[in-house]
Design a protein around this motif. Structure first.
Motif, PDB file in Angstrom:
ATOM      1  N   LEU A   1       0.821  -1.213   0.000  1.00 41.65           N
ATOM      2  CA  LEU A   1       0.000   0.000   0.000  1.00 41.65           C
ATOM      3  C   LEU A   1       0.855   1.264   0.000  1.00 41.65           C
ATOM      4  N   GLU A   2       1.995   1.204   0.653  1.00 41.96           N
ATOM      5  CA  GLU A   2       2.897   2.356   0.641  1.00 41.96           C
ATOM      6  C   GLU A   2       3.368   2.640  -0.789  1.00 41.96           C
ATOM      7  N   ARG A   3       3.651   1.570  -1.517  1.00 43.84           N
ATOM      8  CA  ARG A   3       4.121   1.704  -2.896  1.00 43.84           C
ATOM      9  C   ARG A   3       2.998   2.157  -3.839  1.00 43.84           C
ATOM     10  N   GLU A   4       1.777   1.665  -3.621  1.00 45.24           N
ATOM     11  CA  GLU A   4       0.659   1.935  -4.530  1.00 45.24           C
ATOM     12  C   GLU A   4      -0.083   3.238  -4.222  1.00 45.24           C
ATOM     13  N   ASN A   5       0.014   3.707  -2.993  1.00 44.74           N
ATOM     14  CA  ASN A   5      -0.760   4.880  -2.572  1.00 44.74           C
ATOM     15  C   ASN A   5      -0.303   6.135  -3.320  1.00 44.74           C
ATOM     16  N   ASN A   6      -1.266   7.011  -3.628  1.00 40.95           N
ATOM     17  CA  ASN A   6      -0.962   8.213  -4.421  1.00 40.95           C
ATOM     18  C   ASN A   6      -0.676   9.442  -3.556  1.00 40.95           C
ATOM     19  N   ASP A   7      -0.441   9.259  -2.284  1.00 39.63           N
ATOM     20  CA  ASP A   7      -0.046  10.338  -1.368  1.00 39.63           C
ATOM     21  C   ASP A   7      -1.112  11.396  -1.107  1.00 39.63           C
ATOM     22  N   THR A   8      -2.391  11.110  -1.425  1.00 36.28           N
ATOM     23  CA  THR A   8      -3.431  12.062  -1.025  1.00 36.28           C
ATOM     24  C   THR A   8      -3.828  11.818   0.435  1.00 36.28           C
ATOM     25  N   SER A   9      -3.492  10.624   0.942  1.00 31.66           N
ATOM     26  CA  SER A   9      -3.752  10.308   2.347  1.00 31.66           C
ATOM     27  C   SER A   9      -2.700   9.325   2.829  1.00 31.66           C
ATOM     28  N   LEU A  10      -2.585   9.207   4.145  1.00 25.97           N
ATOM     29  CA  LEU A  10      -1.652   8.267   4.745  1.00 25.97           C
ATOM     30  C   LEU A  10      -2.458   7.047   5.181  1.00 25.97           C
ATOM     31  N   ILE A  11      -2.169   5.907   4.575  1.00 27.61           N
ATOM     32  CA  ILE A  11      -2.859   4.664   4.923  1.00 27.61           C
ATOM     33  C   ILE A  11      -1.884   3.812   5.723  1.00 27.61           C
ATOM     34  N   THR A  12      -2.303   3.428   6.942  1.00 24.11           N
ATOM     35  CA  THR A  12      -1.458   2.613   7.809  1.00 24.11           C
ATOM     36  C   THR A  12      -2.155   1.290   8.084  1.00 24.11           C
ATOM     37  N   VAL A  13      -1.442   0.196   7.872  1.00 24.56           N
ATOM     38  CA  VAL A  13      -1.981  -1.125   8.203  1.00 24.56           C
ATOM     39  C   VAL A  13      -1.713  -1.352   9.689  1.00 24.56           C
ATOM     40  N   ILE A  14      -2.784  -1.472  10.453  1.00 23.70           N
ATOM     41  CA  ILE A  14      -2.680  -1.611  11.907  1.00 23.70           C
ATOM     42  C   ILE A  14      -2.557  -3.078  12.310  1.00 23.70           C
ATOM     43  N   SER A  15      -3.395  -3.939  11.713  1.00 23.04           N
ATOM     44  CA  SER A  15      -3.356  -5.355  12.066  1.00 23.04           C
ATOM     45  C   SER A  15      -3.957  -6.184  10.942  1.00 23.04           C
ATOM     46  N   CYS A  16      -3.901  -7.496  11.132  1.00 26.15           N
ATOM     47  CA  CYS A  16      -4.460  -8.419  10.154  1.00 26.15           C
ATOM     48  C   CYS A  16      -5.003  -9.622  10.906  1.00 26.15           C
ATOM     49  N   THR A  17      -6.145 -10.115  10.467  1.00 24.04           N
ATOM     50  CA  THR A  17      -6.674 -11.362  11.012  1.00 24.04           C
ATOM     51  C   THR A  17      -6.804 -12.362   9.868  1.00 24.04           C
ATOM     52  N   VAL A  18      -6.578 -13.625  10.181  1.00 21.94           N
ATOM     53  CA  VAL A  18      -6.668 -14.683   9.180  1.00 21.94           C
ATOM     54  C   VAL A  18      -7.628 -15.741   9.708  1.00 21.94           C
ATOM     55  N   SER A  19      -8.512 -16.236   8.829  1.00 21.05           N
ATOM     56  CA  SER A  19      -9.464 -17.274   9.237  1.00 21.05           C
ATOM     57  C   SER A  19      -8.699 -18.553   9.593  1.00 21.05           C
ATOM     58  N   PRO A  20      -9.279 -19.413  10.429  1.00 17.42           N
ATOM     59  CA  PRO A  20      -8.583 -20.637  10.846  1.00 17.42           C
ATOM     60  C   PRO A  20      -8.150 -21.529   9.671  1.00 17.42           C
TER      61      PRO A  20
END
Length: 106
Positions: A19-38
């Motif tokens: 997302l850092e690479r793809e983002n167009n710098d109009t906003s700051l997107i931060t990945v906080i966490s991730c959940t994965v199904s069992p």
């Protein structure tokens, strides 16, 4: 550490890089966490967006990029099944920030 946690952490880190690479710098997107199904078939990444007014657009952007993110994961993670990715706003983090703000006003 369990396999699910390892996969979730990997997806979180790689998702943040992507997302850092793809983002167009109009906003700051931060990945906080991730959940994965069992069964490791689905994963949800939780993001925060700054500034807040860009949240809706940023979430739509991330959801549009989920297919590309999955392809990116295929190239960078050595697991048999790559989960289908979804994205959500991390309201837990948002609420924590609001509480900190309110406590700071005393």
């Amino acid at each position: 550490m369990q396999r699910n946690e390892k996969v979730a952490n990997l997806i979180k880190e790689l998702g943040a890089q992507f997302l850092e690479r793809e983002n167009n710098d109009t906003s700051l997107i931060t990945v906080i966490s991730c959940t994965v199904s069992p069964d490791l078939k689905r994963a949800t990444i939780f993001i925060t967006v700054f500034p807040d007014e860009k949240e809706k657009d940023a979430l739509a952007f991330v959801k549009r990029k989920c297919g590309e993110l999955r392809e990116y994961l295929k190239k960078n993670i050595k697991i048999k099944t790559i989960p289908f990715i979804d994205a959500q706003i991390d309201y837990g983090e948002k609420n924590r920030q609001k509480i900190d703000e309110l406590l700071g006003e005393k």
